[in-house]
Design an enzyme around this catalytic site. Structure first.
Site, PDB file in Angstrom:
ATOM      1  N   ASP A 189     -11.285 -12.907  28.012  1.00 22.08           N
ATOM      2  CA  ASP A 189     -11.897 -13.412  29.518  1.00 22.08           C
ATOM      3  C   ASP A 189     -11.799 -14.676  29.370  1.00 22.08           C
ATOM      4  O   ASP A 189     -12.483 -15.265  28.856  1.00 22.08           O
ATOM      5  CB  ASP A 189     -13.364 -12.813  29.263  1.00 22.08           C
ATOM      6  CG  ASP A 189     -14.045 -13.217  30.467  1.00 22.08           C
ATOM      7  OD1 ASP A 189     -13.426 -13.942  31.601  1.00 22.08           O
ATOM      8  OD2 ASP A 189     -15.299 -12.705  30.795  1.00 22.08           O
ATOM      9  N   SER A 205     -18.782 -10.909  40.165  1.00 25.50           N
ATOM     10  CA  SER A 205     -19.338 -11.087  38.828  1.00 25.50           C
ATOM     11  C   SER A 205     -19.762 -12.379  38.511  1.00 25.50           C
ATOM     12  O   SER A 205     -20.325 -12.858  37.477  1.00 25.50           O
ATOM     13  CB  SER A 205     -18.351 -10.513  37.656  1.00 25.50           C
ATOM     14  OG  SER A 205     -17.100 -11.111  38.066  1.00 25.50           O
ATOM     15  N   HIS A 261     -14.825 -15.766  33.262  1.00 26.99           N
ATOM     16  CA  HIS A 261     -16.413 -15.818  33.287  1.00 26.99           C
ATOM     17  C   HIS A 261     -16.614 -16.962  32.312  1.00 26.99           C
ATOM     18  O   HIS A 261     -15.846 -17.485  31.376  1.00 26.99           O
ATOM     19  CB  HIS A 261     -16.905 -14.531  32.925  1.00 26.99           C
ATOM     20  CG  HIS A 261     -16.808 -13.488  33.847  1.00 26.99           C
ATOM     21  ND1 HIS A 261     -15.633 -12.683  33.840  1.00 26.99           N
ATOM     22  CD2 HIS A 261     -17.119 -13.188  35.224  1.00 26.99           C
ATOM     23  CE1 HIS A 261     -15.681 -11.812  34.781  1.00 26.99           C
ATOM     24  NE2 HIS A 261     -16.557 -12.010  35.812  1.00 26.99           N
TER      25      HIS A 261
END
Length: 430
Positions: A403, A152, A406
């Site tokens: 998160d 990712s 990311h």
């Protein structure tokens, strides 16, 4: 009197024949001279004037000078600091429609915007990271295929790149596997340039989240590349590998068919412990071996992005898991052992692959996109709770999913692509 009369006739003849010619020839040059050099009062010969005009036409812009300096020096972008800037992001969460929702921080209601106004300043004063030049990038990949392969984090950087390039040319999504969006392909028709995404968190053959004895784990074959990207390798001109975080999970490692090398954190299976560091190193080696063995003699390029860290402060699901709103200063944080080791292993494999290509007399470019420290210093650049729309619309909750791995888009990860562009300029020049 005769002599005077003759001189007068000669003077008249000279004026009549040569002065107009002189004026027609030199007045335009003189005017051009004062147009180019309006403050100069020096007298130049026609040859000097022509040289000056030619030189003036070749005076490079500031950005050209910066690019030339970067090409002359083998720049180390890995060391430096984040400094504030007034330059606005080149895109936003509404102008670019492909951003994964979980990284679309501003649209999801993140209230602060300070994280958008920082630029990376390398320690080497001879090197700079210019504002991303979408046209320059598109010219480099004209008639070429650029592929991002990994997890990712590769997808995060890919989407950043597509958004940046979209400011200059509209991409056409020509393939998408499913709603998961793990395999996608865009074409910039104006440049016949293709950019693809290949989901392959291990780079090698493997299975994700296999359940056995109530334990979810990954299965990896460390010496066998993933055919989903390797089968299309001949179509690629530039390849970017980006992975690492999946190696922190429980796993079983195989090699040479079905020979079990060992396991990571799976004591219940009575399996020999095998360090995930070793597994990661072998995987990068296997992927680069595949590329270098097939393309060592080509003018293609393979880039390995180094490991980037998360910034969780405590539990992943508590309020304020990554609360910072500004970068760390250079000496404010030490690089943790995990990040340091993963970065080192990736760079070592790149150096070995580059050495192999050189020994074989090849032309393949092998580079590291060393962004580990850049990422470490940006705890403010993650979505945090804003991976979901308006997470505090009904008040602050003690538990909320965060998160802290990311990157918001726009955000720090756009700088990864600005550095990638500098690497590609060097590749194009060489």
């Amino acid at each position: 009197m005769g002599v005077i009369h003759e001189q007068s006739q000669a003077s008249h003849f000279f004026s009549k024949k040569f002065v107009p010619c002189y004026l027609y020839t030199f007045i335009p040059l003189a005017l051009l001279h004062y147009y180019v050099f309006p403050l100069s009062c020096t007298t130049n010969t026609p040859e000097q004037l022509q040289s000056a005009i030619t030189t003036a036409s070749l005076v490079p812009s500031t950005q050209d000078k910066e690019a030339k300096l970067n090409r002359q020096v083998r720049c180390d972008y890995s060391e430096g600091q984040w400094v504030q800037t007034t330059s606005k992001p080149l895109y936003n969460g509404t102008s670019c429609g492909i951003i994964k929702g979980a990284q679309n921080c501003m649209v999801h209601g993140r209230p602060d915007t300070g994280f958008l106004y920082w630029k990376w300043q390398p320690k080497d004063s001879r090197c700079i990271v210019p504002v991303f030049d979408a046209l320059a990038f598109l010219r480099i990949i004209k008639n070429k295929h650029l592929a991002f392969v990994g997890d990712s984090m590769a997808r995060n950087q890919l989407e950043s790149l597509i958004c940046l390039l979209s400011t200059a040319s509209q991409p056409d999504l020509v393939y998408q596997d499913s709603e998961a969006k793990k395999f996608r392909r865009w074409v910039f028709h104006d440049y016949n340039a293709t950019v693809s995404a290949f989901w392959s968190p291990f780079l090698v053959k493997g299975s994700e989240n296999v359940k056995a004895k109530e334990i979810y784990h990954n299965i990896l074959y460390l010496d066998t590349v993933n055919k989903q990207w390797a089968s299309e390798l001949d179509k690629f001109d530039i390849l970017v590998f980006s992975n690492g975080h999946w190696f922190l999970h429980k796993a079983m490692y195989y090699e040479e068919g079905n020979h079990l090398l060992g396991c990571n954190s799976m004591e219940q299976f009575n399996c020999t412990n095998f360090s995930f560091f070793n597994a990661f190193s072998k995987v990068i080696h296997t992927a680069l071996e595949e590329v270098t063995s097939r393309f060592y003699g080509s003018d293609k390029a393979v880039v390995v992005a180094t490991f980037t860290s998360g910034h969780f402060e405590g539990d992943w699901d508590k309020f304020g898991a990554c609360p910072k709103t500004a970068p760390y200063k250079e000496r404010e944080i030490e690089m943790p052992y995990l990040e340091k080791e993963m970065r080192k292993l990736g760079i070592e494999e790149v150096e070995m692959a580059r050495k192999k290509v050189k020994e074989m007399g090849g032309r393949l470019t092998v580079e590291a996109l060393d962004v580990t420290k850049l990422a470490l210093l940006r705890p403010d650049g993650h979505p945090g709770p804003y991976m979901f729309p308006n997470p505090f619309a009904n008040g602050i909750k003690e538990r909320v999913q965060n998160d802290c791995v990311h990157w918001c888009m726009p955000g720090p990860i756009d700088t990864w692509n600005a550095i990638l562009l500098e690497i590609m300029k060097k590749w194009k020049q060489d």
